[in-house]
Design an enzyme around this catalytic site. Structure first.
Site, PDB file in Angstrom:
ATOM      1  N   GLY A   1       0.826  -1.198   0.000  1.00 11.17           N
ATOM      2  CA  GLY A   1       0.000   0.000   0.000  1.00 11.17           C
ATOM      3  C   GLY A   1       0.866   1.255   0.000  1.00 11.17           C
ATOM      4  N   CYS A   2       0.237   2.372  -0.324  1.00 10.41           N
ATOM      5  CA  CYS A   2       0.996   3.620  -0.447  1.00 10.41           C
ATOM      6  C   CYS A   2       1.522   4.079   0.916  1.00 10.41           C
ATOM      7  CB  CYS A   2       0.139   4.692  -1.113  1.00 10.41           C
ATOM      8  SG  CYS A   2      -1.555   4.786  -0.500  1.00 10.41           S
TER       9      CYS A   2
END
Ligand SMILES: NC(=O)c1ccc[n+]([C@@H]2O[C@H](COP(=O)([O-])OP(=O)(O)OC[C@H]3O[C@@H](n4cnc5c(N)ncnc54)[C@H](OP(=O)(O)O)[C@@H]3O)[C@@H](O)[C@H]2O)c1
Length: 343
Positions: free
Chosen positions: A148-149
């Site tokens: 995920g970011c």
């Protein structure tokens, strides 16, 4: 110059992550995009959805059979769709980099945080694709779970601290631009609300929390929980995570700086900014870069580490291509040499 020897597919090509994948892959020396797939946009030419790509290729339906002939498929799709597509593609001998959360967590943690059955219960079919931490595992993977970011930025900040801080003492503040939520319309993403506004959201149970914990515990051998507070900030793209943690006894500022510089001395993407400076998201926009700043507060004996990325670059599409490069034995920066777009 390598030949374009591998045909790749992009599912979710009509979304923000898909658009950035196609932009990065446009100039990739070894991957040729052969299939672009969408959902409601299937049947439209790509140029109608994303004029900046200047590509009239029609979007097709996101079905496993649509990707026949591909050596690799990027899934830039919601986790529910990735969960059904990825196993079918891997069974058909097609390697996959999944940008969703479907394969990032062990099955019980996934079910607890995502409230749906894990797509591959009882096994760990995917490699967690954060190359700066787990590069050795990626080349042989059939399925890579792109991080995920927020976890990408948080873990890049945390890696140098693994032996220097009390594992249980992490506080992480995350700030993301609005593209981090995808292209769907929501009240809090409406320009009337989001511009001129900053707010925390999702704390203390944002779904990226267990992902950060899982990788941090793997790095440190601890079983710690972290405090993670994300914020939405009024910019289209860019993401920053700032970590604070208690230093172990006798650890000083020089050790922290040396650890940060050593951790990334050979990295093509992660730079450590000079002492006294802090990274800005604006310098990473459009690149696969990450910038890290560190400092120690002698009064509190806590360390601050702040990492900036482009959520669609190192936080999504750029990192997905970096993983694909490793899977196919290519230099990890193939097609990823672009520096940030500034101002
Ligand atoms: N945005 C980020 O910064 C970011 C960062 C890291 C990871 N991710 C992850 O990457 C994935 C994509 O995110 P995004 O931001 O690109 O989302 P997005 O802008 O909302 O795009 C979603 C894409 O998935 C397609 N899609 C949705 N439902 C579908 C269905 N039932 N069947 C077929 N296609 C379907 C959409 O197609 P149509 O539009 O044609 O319907 C669109 O192409 C998500 O899992 C997200 O969590 C995003």
């Amino acid at each position: 110059m390598l030949n374009k020897q591998t045909t790749v597919g992009v599912a979710g090509a009509s979304g923000y992550g898909g658009a950035e994948l196609l932009r990065v892959l446009h100039d990739h020396p070894a991957f040729e995009v052969g299939v672009v797939a969408g959902g409601t946009t299937a049947g439209l030419p790509l140029s109608e959805v994303f004029p900046h790509l200047r590509d009239d290729t029609p979007l097709v339906a996101s079905l496993p059979g649509s990707f026949d002939g591909c050596g690799l498929v990027f899934l830039a799709t919601p986790h529910e769709l990735s969960a059904s597509l990825a196993p079918a593609l891997v069974d058909a001998g097609i390697r996959v980099v999944d940008l969703s959360a479907a394969f990032r967590l062990d099955s019980s943690t996934f079910e607890q945080w995502y409230e749906m059955p894990h797509p591959a219960p009882g096994s760990t079919p995917a490699v967690y694709g954060l190359p700066e931490l787990f590069a050795d595992d990626i080349p042989a993977a059939q399925l890579v779970a792109n991080p995920g970011c927020y976890p990408t930025a948080a873990l890049l900040a945390l890696l140098p601290l693994r032996d220097l801080v009390v594992p249980e003492s992490l506080h992480i503040a995350g700030l993301s631009g609005t593209s981090g939520a995808g292209k769907g319309l929501r009240d809090d993403l409406h320009v009337t609300h989001a511009s001129n506004n900053v707010a925390a959201y999702g704390a203390p149970s944002h779904r990226h929390t267990p992902e950060i914990e899982q990788a941090w515990n793997r790095l440190t051998g601890a079983r710690s929980a972290v405090t993670f507070t994300p914020h939405l900030v009024p910019m289209p793209r860019g993401l920053l995570c700032t970590v604070t943690a208690d230093l172990l006894a006798d650890v000083d500022a020089d050790q922290v700086r040396q650890a940060a510089e050593k951790a990334y001395q050979d990295s093509p993407f992660v730079t450590v900014v000079a002492a006294g400076r802090w990274p800005s998201t604006t310098h990473l926009r459009g690149s696969n870069g990450a910038a890290l700043g560190v400092a120690v507060d002698p009064r509190t004996r806590r360390v601050t580490a702040s990492c900036a990325i482009d959520n669609l670059g190192k936080g999504a599409a750029g990192q997905a291509v970096q993983n694909a490069n490793l899977m196919f034995g290519l230099p990890q920066d193939a097609g990823l040499s672009a520096v940030g777009v500034y101002p």
